[in-house]
Write a protein that holds these residues in place. Structure first.
Motif, PDB file in Angstrom:
ATOM      1  N   UNK A   4       0.836  -1.201   0.000  1.00  0.00           N
ATOM      2  CA  UNK A   4       0.000   0.000   0.000  1.00  0.00           C
ATOM      3  C   UNK A   4       0.871   1.252   0.000  1.00  0.00           C
ATOM      4  N   UNK A   5       0.405   2.259  -0.707  1.00  0.00           N
ATOM      5  CA  UNK A   5       1.045   3.572  -0.685  1.00  0.00           C
ATOM      6  C   UNK A   5       0.304   4.404   0.344  1.00  0.00           C
ATOM      7  N   UNK A   6       1.014   4.884   1.330  1.00  0.00           N
ATOM      8  CA  UNK A   6       0.412   5.741   2.348  1.00  0.00           C
ATOM      9  C   UNK A   6       1.240   7.015   2.467  1.00  0.00           C
ATOM     10  N   UNK A   7       0.545   8.121   2.567  1.00  0.00           N
ATOM     11  CA  UNK A   7       1.190   9.423   2.717  1.00  0.00           C
ATOM     12  C   UNK A   7       0.386  10.234   3.704  1.00  0.00           C
ATOM     13  N   UNK A   8       1.011  11.242   4.251  1.00  0.00           N
ATOM     14  CA  UNK A   8       0.291  12.149   5.136  1.00  0.00           C
ATOM     15  C   UNK A   8      -0.620  13.038   4.298  1.00  0.00           C
ATOM     16  N   UNK A   9      -1.565  13.658   4.948  1.00  0.00           N
ATOM     17  CA  UNK A   9      -2.454  14.585   4.261  1.00  0.00           C
ATOM     18  C   UNK A   9      -1.649  15.698   3.592  1.00  0.00           C
ATOM     19  N   UNK A  10      -0.632  16.189   4.276  1.00  0.00           N
ATOM     20  CA  UNK A  10       0.207  17.255   3.720  1.00  0.00           C
ATOM     21  C   UNK A  10       0.946  16.773   2.466  1.00  0.00           C
ATOM     22  N   UNK A  11       1.411  15.531   2.459  1.00  0.00           N
ATOM     23  CA  UNK A  11       2.101  14.986   1.287  1.00  0.00           C
ATOM     24  C   UNK A  11       1.141  14.861   0.096  1.00  0.00           C
ATOM     25  N   UNK A  12      -0.096  14.385   0.352  1.00  0.00           N
ATOM     26  CA  UNK A  12      -1.070  14.305  -0.736  1.00  0.00           C
ATOM     27  C   UNK A  12      -1.386  15.698  -1.271  1.00  0.00           C
ATOM     28  N   UNK A  13      -1.572  16.660  -0.394  1.00  0.00           N
ATOM     29  CA  UNK A  13      -1.889  18.038  -0.819  1.00  0.00           C
ATOM     30  C   UNK A  13      -0.771  18.618  -1.682  1.00  0.00           C
ATOM     31  N   UNK A  14       0.478  18.335  -1.311  1.00  0.00           N
ATOM     32  CA  UNK A  14       1.617  18.855  -2.066  1.00  0.00           C
ATOM     33  C   UNK A  14       1.734  18.189  -3.442  1.00  0.00           C
ATOM     34  N   UNK A  15       1.333  16.942  -3.559  1.00  0.00           N
ATOM     35  CA  UNK A  15       1.468  16.186  -4.798  1.00  0.00           C
ATOM     36  C   UNK A  15       0.350  16.475  -5.794  1.00  0.00           C
TER      37      UNK A  15
END
Length: 133
Positions: A4-15
């Protein structure tokens, strides 16, 4: 499927763009006829969040709904189906199995051979033309 790919909310927002974030991470929906401008050539539609291959261009069809529609995913393991009872409706939500991105919904009114219509948000997908990736 790989891990699974998991990222923080901030990482998703930046991407992601604001709309892609709203749709894929917050289960939003783009307006109809705003994001179905993908080429008609052979290729693969992948998740905007994790690049997992989701749909073959050969399964895409014009549903007239204003959203990219497919009659089958690349494999049953590519997507996750989840019951969605929001907005006073009973629907089946479709998520990317690799990163849990909201992609859209599936309905039982598609063409043969499956009779299904995977109605996806265009902003949740990228397109790689065969031979161009």
């Amino acid at each position: 499927m790989t891990d699974k790919v998991t990222k923080t909310d901030a990482e998703w927002r930046a991407q992601l763009s604001d709309l892609a974030y709203k749709v894929t991470r917050k289960h939003g929906t783009e307006r109809a006829f705003t994001n179905d401008n993908f080429p008609k050539s052979a290729g693969t539609f992948s998740c905007i969040c994790c690049n997992a291959a989701l749909f073959d261009a050969g399964t895409k069809f014009d549903s007239g709904t204003g959203w990219p529609s497919f009659y089958a995913p690349m494999s049953p393991e590519a997507v996750i189906e989840k019951e969605d009872n929001g907005f006073f409706m009973r629907r089946t939500e479709i998520l990317c199995s690799k990163c849990d991105a909201h992609l859209g919904h599936v309905f039982p009114d598609g063409p043969q051979p499956t009779g299904l219509r995977y109605c996806m948000n265009g902003v949740a997908l990228t397109f790689d033309e065969d031979g161009k990736a």
